[in-house]
Design an enzyme around this catalytic site. Structure first.
Site, PDB file in Angstrom:
ATOM      1  N   SER A 147       0.874  -1.178   0.000  1.00  0.00           N
ATOM      2  CA  SER A 147       0.000   0.000   0.000  1.00  0.00           C
ATOM      3  C   SER A 147       0.902   1.216   0.000  1.00  0.00           C
ATOM      4  O   SER A 147       2.087   1.146   0.372  1.00  0.00           O
ATOM      5  CB  SER A 147      -0.878  -0.002   1.263  1.00  0.00           C
ATOM      6  OG  SER A 147      -1.506   1.251   1.470  1.00  0.00           O
TER       7      SER A 147
ATOM      8  N   TYR B 283      -2.142  -1.477  10.318  1.00  0.00           N
ATOM      9  CA  TYR B 283      -2.076  -1.520   8.856  1.00  0.00           C
ATOM     10  C   TYR B 283      -0.683  -1.128   8.372  1.00  0.00           C
ATOM     11  O   TYR B 283      -0.097  -1.813   7.518  1.00  0.00           O
ATOM     12  CB  TYR B 283      -3.132  -0.588   8.272  1.00  0.00           C
ATOM     13  CG  TYR B 283      -3.396  -0.805   6.809  1.00  0.00           C
ATOM     14  CD1 TYR B 283      -4.093  -1.920   6.364  1.00  0.00           C
ATOM     15  CD2 TYR B 283      -2.944   0.110   5.854  1.00  0.00           C
ATOM     16  CE1 TYR B 283      -4.344  -2.127   5.023  1.00  0.00           C
ATOM     17  CE2 TYR B 283      -3.188  -0.087   4.504  1.00  0.00           C
ATOM     18  CZ  TYR B 283      -3.888  -1.204   4.091  1.00  0.00           C
ATOM     19  OH  TYR B 283      -4.133  -1.396   2.753  1.00  0.00           O
TER      20      TYR B 283
END
Length: 231
Positions: free
Chosen positions: A130, A143
């Site tokens: 990401s 995350y």
């Protein structure tokens, strides 16, 4: 890759929704055979094996079963991902751990189990990190930890494997998926925020899988033009 120039058999984790589903569809459209590993069956009827990727040994067993059933594998795309938003002390510890287990440990387990078959087929791996694997934000410790981990894992893996297996790190920005649906409003994209269509991002995965032997697309960042988490 197979001699007939198809993508061959491609394992796609998280292939029942979001980017994973878009990747599975793109693989089939390009002549490959997607095999989905997920908790839920894919809506489009692709071959599927149910597995909880937070359980690494189960993930490895699922990959080995797919390889045995299909006589090998030509590529792996690790698109499965989850999140638990909030400040560190506000996130349930089990939910925090699960993010790292699914996103990072699940990725490593799937790659580990597939690697002997991928070396035999001179196949390819695409891991999905990401833009938050490059830039840290508050209320995203789980995350970011998992996605920073995928970045480090993939870079080290590429160095380790050299020319034996192709390795690409995909760093996508925001996409229009159901990933944000269960989040509190404070952690959802703004109403006017531009998000990419996962089908467009999936085409970049196929492009990576299509690179000729010995030509490496090592890292691929795909983000909306106004992505707020990059650079």
């Amino acid at each position: 890759m197979p001699d007939d120039n198809s993508l061959g058999t491609v394992i796609v984790t998280g292939g029942s929704s979001g980017l994973g589903a878009a990747v599975a569809a793109a693989v089939e459209a390009d002549g490959g055979t997607p095999i989905v590993l997920d908790l839920q069956p894919p809506p489009n009827g692709f071959a599927f094996r149910e597995v909880d990727l937070a359980r690494p040994r189960d993930a490895e067993a699922a990959v080995r079963a797919v390889i045995e059933e299909h006589g090998g594998v030509d590529a792996v795309v690790t698109a499965a991902g989850t999140d638990a938003c909030g400040d560190l002390l506000d996130v349930d510890p089990d939910a925090w751990d699960r993010v790292v287990a699914v996103n990072l440990l699940g990725t490593a387990a799937v790659v580990r189990a597939a690697l002997p078959a991928l070396e035999a087929s001179r196949g390819r791996i695409v891991t999905v990190a990401s833009t938050l694997g490059l830039r840290a934000l508050p209320a995203a410790t789980a995350y970011c930890a998992s996605k920073f981990g995928i970045v480090g894992f993939t870079r080290a893996l590429a160095s380790e494997l050299g020319d034996r297996v192709g390795v690409t790190l995909l760093l996508p920005g925001g996409m229009r998926t159901h990933f944000f649906d269960d989040r509190p409003d404070d952690f959802k994209p703004a109403a006017d925020q531009h998000l990419n269509d996962p089908a467009d991002v999936a085409q970049t995965v196929v492009f990576a899988l299509r690179q000729p032997d010995g030509c490496e697309l090592r890292e691929l960042l795909v983000a909306p033009a106004t992505e707020p988490s990059w650079p």
